[in-house]
Scaffold this motif. Sequence first.
Motif, PDB file in Angstrom:
ATOM      1  N   GLY A 185       6.102 -31.618  55.151  1.00  9.18           N
ATOM      2  CA  GLY A 185       5.677 -30.938  53.937  1.00  9.18           C
ATOM      3  C   GLY A 185       5.206 -29.516  54.150  1.00  9.18           C
ATOM      4  O   GLY A 185       4.717 -28.881  53.203  1.00  9.18           O
ATOM      5  N   TYR A 186       5.368 -28.995  55.354  1.00  8.16           N
ATOM      6  CA  TYR A 186       4.920 -27.623  55.625  1.00  8.16           C
ATOM      7  C   TYR A 186       5.829 -26.628  54.899  1.00  8.16           C
ATOM      8  O   TYR A 186       7.056 -26.745  54.925  1.00  8.16           O
ATOM      9  CB  TYR A 186       4.960 -27.338  57.128  1.00  8.16           C
ATOM     10  N   ASN A 187       5.219 -25.656  54.226  1.00 10.45           N
ATOM     11  CA  ASN A 187       5.973 -24.653  53.469  1.00 10.45           C
ATOM     12  C   ASN A 187       6.173 -23.419  54.345  1.00 10.45           C
ATOM     13  O   ASN A 187       5.222 -22.691  54.625  1.00 10.45           O
ATOM     14  CB  ASN A 187       5.214 -24.286  52.192  1.00 10.45           C
ATOM     15  N   HIS A 190       8.170 -19.168  50.414  1.00 12.77           N
ATOM     16  CA  HIS A 190       8.438 -19.392  48.997  1.00 12.77           C
ATOM     17  C   HIS A 190       9.579 -18.487  48.531  1.00 12.77           C
ATOM     18  O   HIS A 190       9.820 -17.429  49.100  1.00 12.77           O
ATOM     19  CB  HIS A 190       7.203 -19.078  48.152  1.00 12.77           C
ATOM     20  N   HIS A 191      10.212 -18.898  47.455  1.00 10.61           N
ATOM     21  CA  HIS A 191      11.183 -18.047  46.763  1.00 10.61           C
ATOM     22  C   HIS A 191      10.493 -16.749  46.331  1.00 10.61           C
ATOM     23  O   HIS A 191       9.414 -16.754  45.744  1.00 10.61           O
ATOM     24  CB  HIS A 191      11.716 -18.789  45.535  1.00 10.61           C
ATOM     25  N   GLN A 193       9.258 -14.465  48.394  1.00 10.61           N
ATOM     26  CA  GLN A 193       8.344 -13.973  49.430  1.00 10.61           C
ATOM     27  C   GLN A 193       9.095 -13.078  50.408  1.00 10.61           C
ATOM     28  O   GLN A 193      10.223 -13.383  50.789  1.00 10.61           O
ATOM     29  CB  GLN A 193       7.735 -15.164  50.164  1.00 10.61           C
ATOM     30  N   THR A 241      13.131 -21.652  48.657  1.00 11.65           N
ATOM     31  CA  THR A 241      11.871 -22.131  49.243  1.00 11.65           C
ATOM     32  C   THR A 241      12.216 -23.114  50.352  1.00 11.65           C
ATOM     33  O   THR A 241      13.101 -23.959  50.177  1.00 11.65           O
ATOM     34  CB  THR A 241      11.004 -22.813  48.172  1.00 11.65           C
ATOM     35  N   VAL A 243      10.902 -26.091  52.989  1.00 12.04           N
ATOM     36  CA  VAL A 243       9.852 -27.088  53.207  1.00 12.04           C
ATOM     37  C   VAL A 243      10.336 -28.078  54.259  1.00 12.04           C
ATOM     38  O   VAL A 243      11.493 -28.531  54.220  1.00 12.04           O
ATOM     39  CB  VAL A 243       9.512 -27.835  51.898  1.00 12.04           C
ATOM     40  N   SER A 244       9.441 -28.449  55.190  1.00 15.79           N
ATOM     41  CA  SER A 244       9.818 -29.417  56.215  1.00 15.79           C
ATOM     42  C   SER A 244       9.813 -30.835  55.646  1.00 15.79           C
ATOM     43  O   SER A 244       8.923 -31.215  54.879  1.00 15.79           O
ATOM     44  CB  SER A 244       8.847 -29.333  57.403  1.00 15.79           C
TER      45      SER A 244
END
Length: 469
Positions: A185-187, A190-191, A193, A241, A243-244
Motif C-alpha cells: 500500500g505504499y504510495n 501521485h498523479h 506530482q 499514481t 501504489v505497491s
Amino acid sequence: MIRELPEGTCLYRADDPAGHLYIILSGQVELTEPSQGGRVFERLGPNDAFGRMSFITGLRRATEAHTATDVKLLTIPRGAFMDLMVTQPELRALMAGHLQDAETERYLIERHGLAREAITAWRSQALEELAQTGAYDPPMQTPEIAEEPLQLMRDEARVAFFSGLSEETLKAIASRLVHKTLPPGYNFFHHGQPADRLYLLRRGTVYLIDPDQRANGAIVVDAGESFGGYSFFTSGVHAVTAVSHDETEVSELRRSDFDALLERSGELRERLAEYLKRTRVTAYLTERHHVDAKRAAAWVDQAARSVAGGRILPSVSEMTRQVTAHKGAAIAMYLGMALDGIPESFVIGANVLNTGGISLSLLSGLLLANLPEALSSAAGMRDQGLRVSRILVMWTSLMVMTGLGAALGANLLVSASAELFALIEGVAAGAMLTMVAETMLPEAFHKGGGVVGLSTLAGFLIAIFFDTL
C-alpha cells in the motif's frame, strides 16, 4: 548553497540518504510521517532548520519533507561539512555536542529502534573517532541488496533506457541508486506530482492507476521492470499514481543524482537524447499529458538537441502548464455558444412564423459563425482528454436546446414587441462578443499567430457579402 523551489517539491523521502541540512529563508515546508499515511506533523517557516538528526547521525531519513509554498532554502551538503570538520576544531566541538545531546538519543530510539546500550557504545566510539580524525561512522550500516544492480538495469525492458550502456556508465549509475524495502500500500507518487526519481522494482508488484482511465484497470509492474520513467526522463509530472500491492524492494535513481551523472557522462547524454526521440515518448506526451502532436514533436526535438549539447533539458512541465492555462477555453466556448444560441433560437423561431422562412444570408451567417466555434471547441476538448462520447453529448444537448428554443420562440414570441426582440438579440450578441474577446481571439492567436487578424477580417467580409444577396 541557496535554492529556490516551487510549491509541492519533494525535498526528501523516507530512507533517502542524509544529503543536506536545510534552513528556510522564506516560505513554508511540511514534514510528514510516512508510517501514518503521510500525516503532516510539523509545518516550518523562515529561520527554521530541518533534516538535522539524519545530518548529525549519518542515518537515512525517517520522515519526509515537501514544500508547502514556494520556498528559498539554504542547503548545507553533509559531505562537504564532514570534510570541513577535519580541519576545523570549532566544527568538531559543535558536532561533539550534538552527538551527546538527549535529542539525538531520543531520535535513534524512536525513529530507528536502537537500544540505549547500542547508542552509548556508538556515541563513545564516534566521539573518539571525531577527536582523532574529524570523522565518524553512523550507528547503523545500510544493508546490502542480494541482486546485482548492473544486471537488473541491463535486463530491464519496460522503460528500456539502460540496455546498451557501457559497463563504466552502468556502474556509475548503480553507485547512485538508493535501495529500499517498502510496505504494502505504499504510495510511490501521485498523479500530477513532479517526477523526482526513477524506480527499478527488484521484488514485489506495483499498480499504476490512471485516474482518467479507471475503467481499464491498473497497469501491473512486476519485478525486474522500471516505472515512472517517461515522466522522469522528460522532467515532467506523473500521469498516473503508483501504489505497491505487497511488500516491495526498489532501487531509486534520484533526479539530483541523474543530473550529476549527465554533467559527467557524454555517453549518458547521448543515450537520453536518443531515448527522447523515440516514438513512445511523443505518444506519452500526447496521450498522457494531452499535448498536441505538433507541440510534442517540437519539444522532443528541442530537448534532444539540448541534452546532446550538454545544455539544460527544457521543462515539459512548463509546456503542459501552458496547455492547462488554456484548458478552460473549450468549455468557455461551449458556454458562450449556449448563451448566444439559446436566446438567438427564440428570435429565429419567432421570425420564421412572421416571415414564412429563413433567408440565405441568415443561414450562411449562422454557418460561418457557429461551425468554426464548434470545431475549435470540440478539438480543444479532445486535446484536454475529454472522451469523444462526452463531447458528442455536449454538442447534441446544445443542438436540442436551441431546437427547443426555436419552438418556444415560435409559440411565445409570435406577438412580442420589437423592444423585446431587441433585448433578446442584445443578450445573445453580448454573450457572443464576450466569448470572442475573452476566449476565442486569445486562443486563436495562441495557436495560429498573426494569421488570425486576416482570417477575422475575411470572416466579416464574407458575412457582409451574404447579407447583400
